[in-house]
Design an enzyme around this catalytic site. Structure first.
Site, PDB file in Angstrom:
ATOM      1  N   GLU A  58      -2.629   2.553   8.510  1.00  0.00           N
ATOM      2  CA  GLU A  58      -2.409   3.556   7.468  1.00  0.00           C
ATOM      3  C   GLU A  58      -3.648   3.645   6.600  1.00  0.00           C
ATOM      4  O   GLU A  58      -4.382   2.686   6.443  1.00  0.00           O
ATOM      5  CB  GLU A  58      -1.189   3.178   6.626  1.00  0.00           C
ATOM      6  CG  GLU A  58       0.112   3.114   7.416  1.00  0.00           C
ATOM      7  CD  GLU A  58       0.504   4.426   8.074  1.00  0.00           C
ATOM      8  OE1 GLU A  58       0.218   5.499   7.507  1.00  0.00           O
ATOM      9  OE2 GLU A  58       1.099   4.383   9.159  1.00  0.00           O
ATOM     10  N   GLY A  59      -3.874   4.808   6.016  1.00  0.00           N
ATOM     11  CA  GLY A  59      -5.018   4.995   5.136  1.00  0.00           C
ATOM     12  C   GLY A  59      -6.188   5.662   5.823  1.00  0.00           C
ATOM     13  O   GLY A  59      -7.226   5.872   5.206  1.00  0.00           O
ATOM     14  N   CYS A  60      -6.033   5.981   7.093  1.00  0.00           N
ATOM     15  CA  CYS A  60      -7.087   6.657   7.833  1.00  0.00           C
ATOM     16  C   CYS A  60      -6.734   8.137   7.959  1.00  0.00           C
ATOM     17  O   CYS A  60      -5.570   8.481   8.167  1.00  0.00           O
ATOM     18  CB  CYS A  60      -7.237   6.053   9.231  1.00  0.00           C
ATOM     19  SG  CYS A  60      -7.710   4.322   9.212  1.00  0.00           S
ATOM     20  N   ALA A  61      -7.722   8.992   7.844  1.00  0.00           N
ATOM     21  CA  ALA A  61      -7.489  10.432   7.973  1.00  0.00           C
ATOM     22  C   ALA A  61      -7.108  10.782   9.412  1.00  0.00           C
ATOM     23  O   ALA A  61      -6.305  11.679   9.641  1.00  0.00           O
ATOM     24  CB  ALA A  61      -8.725  11.206   7.550  1.00  0.00           C
ATOM     25  N   SER A  62      -7.667  10.071  10.359  1.00  0.00           N
ATOM     26  CA  SER A  62      -7.343  10.296  11.765  1.00  0.00           C
ATOM     27  C   SER A  62      -6.341   9.236  12.224  1.00  0.00           C
ATOM     28  O   SER A  62      -6.015   8.314  11.493  1.00  0.00           O
ATOM     29  CB  SER A  62      -8.610  10.251  12.617  1.00  0.00           C
ATOM     30  OG  SER A  62      -9.294   9.048  12.402  1.00  0.00           O
TER      31      SER A  62
END
Length: 136
Positions: A48-52
């Site tokens: 979690e926390g990734c744009a992709s």
């Protein structure tokens, strides 16, 4: 000093003057990184926390840290490959002793990644550190 494999990335970045060339190098590293079996692309391995979309599957065998990973974005797949060269094969204590921020700063990534990519990179490092902490 980081692993020899990571030092080779640092040297390559020093050799490549242009950030366009460095991005291409990161993308090529991602393309060369072994693919992650789709069976591992599940909520438990998603970062979690990734744009992709990003999945990391860490393992510890014979006291050594290892992980597989994948992303649906080429540049992020390359960042996973860079993290692999930084951490894979280290003992859990060595992983925890690694200042990932300082090592990655040697590549100048913070200055050239979007804020979303930088946040995602930090989230991946955090997942790696949390895995190592649980193994101590």
């Amino acid at each position: 000093m980081a692993r020899e494999e990571f030092e080779e990335i640092v040297e390559a970045f020093e050799f490549l003057d242009d950030w366009e060339d460095r991005y291409r190098h990161v993308i090529e590293m991602g393309k060369a990184f072994p693919p992650l079996d789709d069976a591992f692309k599940v909520p438990a391995t998603k970062v979690e926390g990734c744009a992709s979309q990003v999945w990391l599957v860490p393992t510890i065998e014979d006291g050594k840290f290892e992980f597989q990973g994948a992303s649906d974005a080429m540049i992020v797949q390359g960042l996973i490959a860079i993290l692999h060269e930084l951490f894979a094969g280290l003992t859990v204590k060595e992983v925890l002793a690694t200042d990932a921020h300082a090592e990655l700063a040697r590549l100048g990534l913070d200055e050239h990644l979007s804020s979303q990519r930088s946040n995602g990179l930090r989230a991946m490092v955090q997942r790696i550190m949390e895995t190592a902490e649980r193994a101590v």
